[in-house]
Design a protein around this motif. Structure first.
Motif, PDB file in Angstrom:
ATOM      1  N   SER A 198       1.014  -1.054   0.345  1.00 17.41           N
ATOM      2  CA  SER A 198       0.577  -0.058  -0.551  1.00 17.41           C
ATOM      3  C   SER A 198       0.851   0.913   0.513  1.00 17.41           C
ATOM      4  O   SER A 198       1.858   0.837   0.485  1.00 17.41           O
ATOM      5  CB  SER A 198      -0.351  -0.127   1.270  1.00 17.41           C
ATOM      6  OG  SER A 198       0.259  -0.314   2.616  1.00 17.41           O
ATOM      7  N   GLY A 199       0.181   2.445  -0.513  1.00 20.14           N
ATOM      8  CA  GLY A 199       0.917   3.860  -0.431  1.00 20.14           C
ATOM      9  C   GLY A 199       0.799   3.916  -1.598  1.00 20.14           C
ATOM     10  O   GLY A 199       0.765   3.749  -2.634  1.00 20.14           O
ATOM     11  N   ARG A 200       1.521   5.616  -1.577  1.00 24.13           N
ATOM     12  CA  ARG A 200       1.466   6.268  -3.680  1.00 24.13           C
ATOM     13  C   ARG A 200       2.425   5.906  -3.450  1.00 24.13           C
ATOM     14  O   ARG A 200       2.372   5.871  -5.034  1.00 24.13           O
ATOM     15  CB  ARG A 200       1.660   8.086  -2.625  1.00 24.13           C
ATOM     16  CG  ARG A 200       1.691   8.615  -3.795  1.00 24.13           C
ATOM     17  CD  ARG A 200       1.875   9.650  -3.807  1.00 24.13           C
ATOM     18  NE  ARG A 200       2.248  10.921  -4.759  1.00 24.13           N
ATOM     19  CZ  ARG A 200       1.373  11.526  -5.158  1.00 24.13           C
ATOM     20  NH1 ARG A 200      -0.253  10.950  -4.742  1.00 24.13           N
ATOM     21  NH2 ARG A 200       1.612  11.796  -6.348  1.00 24.13           N
ATOM     22  N   GLY A 201       3.975   5.549  -3.214  1.00 25.31           N
ATOM     23  CA  GLY A 201       5.355   5.227  -3.990  1.00 25.31           C
ATOM     24  C   GLY A 201       5.741   4.426  -3.027  1.00 25.31           C
ATOM     25  O   GLY A 201       5.526   4.636  -1.643  1.00 25.31           O
ATOM     26  N   GLY A 251       3.329   1.052  -6.639  1.00 22.86           N
ATOM     27  CA  GLY A 251       2.627   2.163  -6.528  1.00 22.86           C
ATOM     28  C   GLY A 251       3.049   3.120  -8.145  1.00 22.86           C
ATOM     29  O   GLY A 251       3.447   2.809  -8.567  1.00 22.86           O
ATOM     30  N   LEU A 252       2.898   4.329  -7.455  1.00 20.08           N
ATOM     31  CA  LEU A 252       4.149   5.187  -8.423  1.00 20.08           C
ATOM     32  C   LEU A 252       5.142   5.106  -8.209  1.00 20.08           C
ATOM     33  O   LEU A 252       5.789   4.979  -6.632  1.00 20.08           O
ATOM     34  CB  LEU A 252       3.604   6.743  -8.223  1.00 20.08           C
ATOM     35  CG  LEU A 252       1.675   7.438  -8.212  1.00 20.08           C
ATOM     36  CD1 LEU A 252       1.834   8.221  -8.489  1.00 20.08           C
ATOM     37  CD2 LEU A 252       1.809   7.262  -9.725  1.00 20.08           C
ATOM     38  N   TYR A 292       5.191  -5.688 -14.118  1.00 19.80           N
ATOM     39  CA  TYR A 292       4.138  -4.629 -13.088  1.00 19.80           C
ATOM     40  C   TYR A 292       3.290  -3.774 -12.620  1.00 19.80           C
ATOM     41  O   TYR A 292       2.929  -3.558 -13.988  1.00 19.80           O
ATOM     42  CB  TYR A 292       5.350  -2.912 -12.845  1.00 19.80           C
ATOM     43  CG  TYR A 292       5.593  -2.189 -11.757  1.00 19.80           C
ATOM     44  CD1 TYR A 292       6.001  -2.946 -10.481  1.00 19.80           C
ATOM     45  CD2 TYR A 292       4.362  -1.736 -11.427  1.00 19.80           C
ATOM     46  CE1 TYR A 292       6.402  -1.628  -8.551  1.00 19.80           C
ATOM     47  CE2 TYR A 292       4.325  -0.243 -10.230  1.00 19.80           C
ATOM     48  CZ  TYR A 292       4.915  -0.250  -9.512  1.00 19.80           C
ATOM     49  OH  TYR A 292       4.593   0.202  -8.302  1.00 19.80           O
ATOM     50  N   ASN A 293       2.192  -4.359 -11.752  1.00 17.99           N
ATOM     51  CA  ASN A 293       0.846  -3.905 -11.338  1.00 17.99           C
ATOM     52  C   ASN A 293       0.433  -2.478 -11.096  1.00 17.99           C
ATOM     53  O   ASN A 293       1.144  -1.793 -10.301  1.00 17.99           O
ATOM     54  CB  ASN A 293      -0.289  -4.341 -10.933  1.00 17.99           C
ATOM     55  CG  ASN A 293      -1.558  -4.509 -11.088  1.00 17.99           C
ATOM     56  OD1 ASN A 293      -1.427  -4.092  -9.658  1.00 17.99           O
ATOM     57  ND2 ASN A 293      -1.689  -4.332 -12.127  1.00 17.99           N
ATOM     58  N   HIS A 294       0.114  -1.367 -12.224  1.00 16.12           N
ATOM     59  CA  HIS A 294      -0.435  -0.094 -11.987  1.00 16.12           C
ATOM     60  C   HIS A 294      -1.775  -0.394 -12.705  1.00 16.12           C
ATOM     61  O   HIS A 294      -1.798   0.373 -13.833  1.00 16.12           O
ATOM     62  CB  HIS A 294       0.196   0.822 -12.189  1.00 16.12           C
ATOM     63  CG  HIS A 294       0.063   2.300 -11.303  1.00 16.12           C
ATOM     64  ND1 HIS A 294       0.148   2.432 -10.058  1.00 16.12           N
ATOM     65  CD2 HIS A 294      -0.042   3.287 -11.802  1.00 16.12           C
ATOM     66  CE1 HIS A 294       0.169   2.960  -9.885  1.00 16.12           C
ATOM     67  NE2 HIS A 294      -0.486   3.545 -10.112  1.00 16.12           N
ATOM     68  N   ARG A 319      -1.756   8.090 -13.446  1.00 14.81           N
ATOM     69  CA  ARG A 319      -1.305   6.272 -13.304  1.00 14.81           C
ATOM     70  C   ARG A 319      -1.060   5.927 -15.056  1.00 14.81           C
ATOM     71  O   ARG A 319      -0.380   4.972 -15.412  1.00 14.81           O
ATOM     72  CB  ARG A 319      -2.669   5.815 -12.889  1.00 14.81           C
ATOM     73  CG  ARG A 319      -2.997   5.944 -11.807  1.00 14.81           C
ATOM     74  CD  ARG A 319      -4.163   4.756 -11.023  1.00 14.81           C
ATOM     75  NE  ARG A 319      -4.543   5.299  -9.740  1.00 14.81           N
ATOM     76  CZ  ARG A 319      -4.137   3.997  -9.305  1.00 14.81           C
ATOM     77  NH1 ARG A 319      -4.062   2.777 -10.152  1.00 14.81           N
ATOM     78  NH2 ARG A 319      -4.135   3.927  -8.053  1.00 14.81           N
ATOM     79  N   VAL A 320      -1.516   6.500 -15.955  1.00 15.98           N
ATOM     80  CA  VAL A 320      -1.031   7.052 -16.855  1.00 15.98           C
ATOM     81  C   VAL A 320       0.256   6.146 -17.513  1.00 15.98           C
ATOM     82  O   VAL A 320       0.531   5.246 -18.165  1.00 15.98           O
ATOM     83  CB  VAL A 320      -2.181   6.941 -18.226  1.00 15.98           C
ATOM     84  CG1 VAL A 320      -1.122   6.839 -19.779  1.00 15.98           C
ATOM     85  CG2 VAL A 320      -2.869   6.499 -18.447  1.00 15.98           C
ATOM     86  N   ASN A 321       1.290   7.281 -17.013  1.00 14.38           N
ATOM     87  CA  ASN A 321       2.305   7.691 -16.769  1.00 14.38           C
ATOM     88  C   ASN A 321       3.127   6.596 -15.940  1.00 14.38           C
ATOM     89  O   ASN A 321       4.807   6.387 -16.681  1.00 14.38           O
ATOM     90  CB  ASN A 321       2.677   8.459 -16.335  1.00 14.38           C
ATOM     91  CG  ASN A 321       2.302  10.605 -17.096  1.00 14.38           C
ATOM     92  OD1 ASN A 321       1.835  10.552 -18.372  1.00 14.38           O
ATOM     93  ND2 ASN A 321       2.209  11.363 -16.230  1.00 14.38           N
TER      94      ASN A 321
END
Length: 330
Positions: free
Chosen positions: A112-115, A144-145, A162-164, A185-187
């Motif tokens: 979990s987390g932003r990155g 995450g990012l 890698y899953n995003h 997310r796209v980036n």
């Protein structure tokens, strides 16, 4: 609508119109078996009767600053979940051993987390190197990012995928979260691809989106060229903003899976979170359009017993695809 003819067209490179895509989602229930047969024709062309098994480990639970409305781990959730900081390497390795025992071809390391922080990334990198030495198993990370240097470290360690997830359509995104943008997310997916890692990106169905949103999601994943597409069906959790949301039925879930197959014919389509509570007794039919499932538990919700999953595959006459990962190098 002649779904058999449509599947033949798709196999010859045809792209569905918006009208045809919506017709799949609006397919009358009495035509559902014909729709599934058409989707299976496409799935069989690329994957035969093989099914890829994936297993998730939630290496860091809760403590997330993001405000995603579906997630029990978000900053705005009051769901009574277990919260813990990043697991150590030995715990991640224990999970890999369990995945290997369950015949999972891919082990998914999620946090979990932003990155990831530098320390968290180092823990994952160290574990991945050991996993790649010990098992003939693909490793997927979902942290995450990412920054370019972080993606490069994961690639060097041996991370295969890698899953995003994009999670929803661009138009519906701000209804689900405002702490990051759809473009963020796209980036991240594009960054993963640039690093030479196979991109995995999918959706969550049942978050009050329109059918037009669902078509947009499927097209966006085609444009992103995601090798693996997890299709989650919302399992609404008490304490989240989407608490009590119950828009889905098993037949519609099957239609969504078929749509994903018709629009992304050669890609790995994985039935993911919410499979058990939304498809219910129709779970086996989901493997006619899809060619991949998770075994074991999800992030904060329980999955079906792995023995039941293995029995389901046996009853269908399908076989486990252990290591081929046909789409990794597309």
């Amino acid at each position: 609508m002649d779904f058999s003819h449509l599947s033949h067209q798709v196999l010859n490179g045809y792209e569905l119109t918006d009208e045809e895509a919506l017709n799949i989602l609006d397919c009358p229930d009495e035509e559902l078996l014909e729709l599934l047969q058409g989707a299976y024709k496409i799935r069989r062309h690329y994957y035969g009767n093989l099914v890829k098994l994936n297993m998730i480990i939630n290496t860091k639970s809760g403590l997330c600053p993001e405000n995603c409305g579906y997630c029990a781990q978000s900053s705005i959730s009051t769901a009574p979940i277990e919260k813990y900081r990043m697991m150590d390497k030995s715990s991640i390795l224990k999970g890999a051993a369990q995945a290997h025992q369950l015949n999972a071809g891919t082990y998914c390391i999620v946090a979990s987390g932003r990155g990831p922080s530098g320390k968290e990334l180092d823990e994952v990198v160290s574990a991945v190197k050991e996993i790649k030495k010990s098992y003939n198993m693909k490793v997927c990370a979902c942290l995450g990012l990412l920054k370019p240097v972080q993606a490069a470290k994961l690639k060097e360690a041996g991370v295969d995928r890698y899953n995003h997830n994009i999670n929803t359509s661009q138009n519906h995104h701000e209804s689900i979260t405002t702490s990051h943008t759809y473009q963020d997310r796209v980036n991240t997916v594009e960054l993963i691809k640039a690093a030479g890692i196979s991109p995995c990106s999918g959706v969550i169905i049942g978050m009050k989106e329109t059918k037009e949103d669902v078509v947009s999601m499927a097209r966006s994943l085609r444009a992103l060229d995601a090798d693996s597409i997890p299709v989650n069906f919302l399992h609404a959790i008490d304490g989240t903003p989407l608490e009590g949301t119950d828009e889905l039925n098993p037949r519609y879930c099957l239609k969504v899976l078929c749509l994903m197959r018709y629009i992304n014919p050669s890609k790995e389509i994985r039935i993911s979170g919410g499979r058990e509570v939304n498809l219910r007794s129709l779970q086996p039919l989901g493997l006619y359009p899809a060619n991949s499932i998770f075994v074991g538990d999800y992030l904060t919700t329980a999955g079906q017993e792995s023995t039941a999953d293995h029995q389901m595959l046996k009853d269908l006459g399908f076989e486990i695809d252990y290591v081929s990962e046909k789409t990794l190098c597309n």
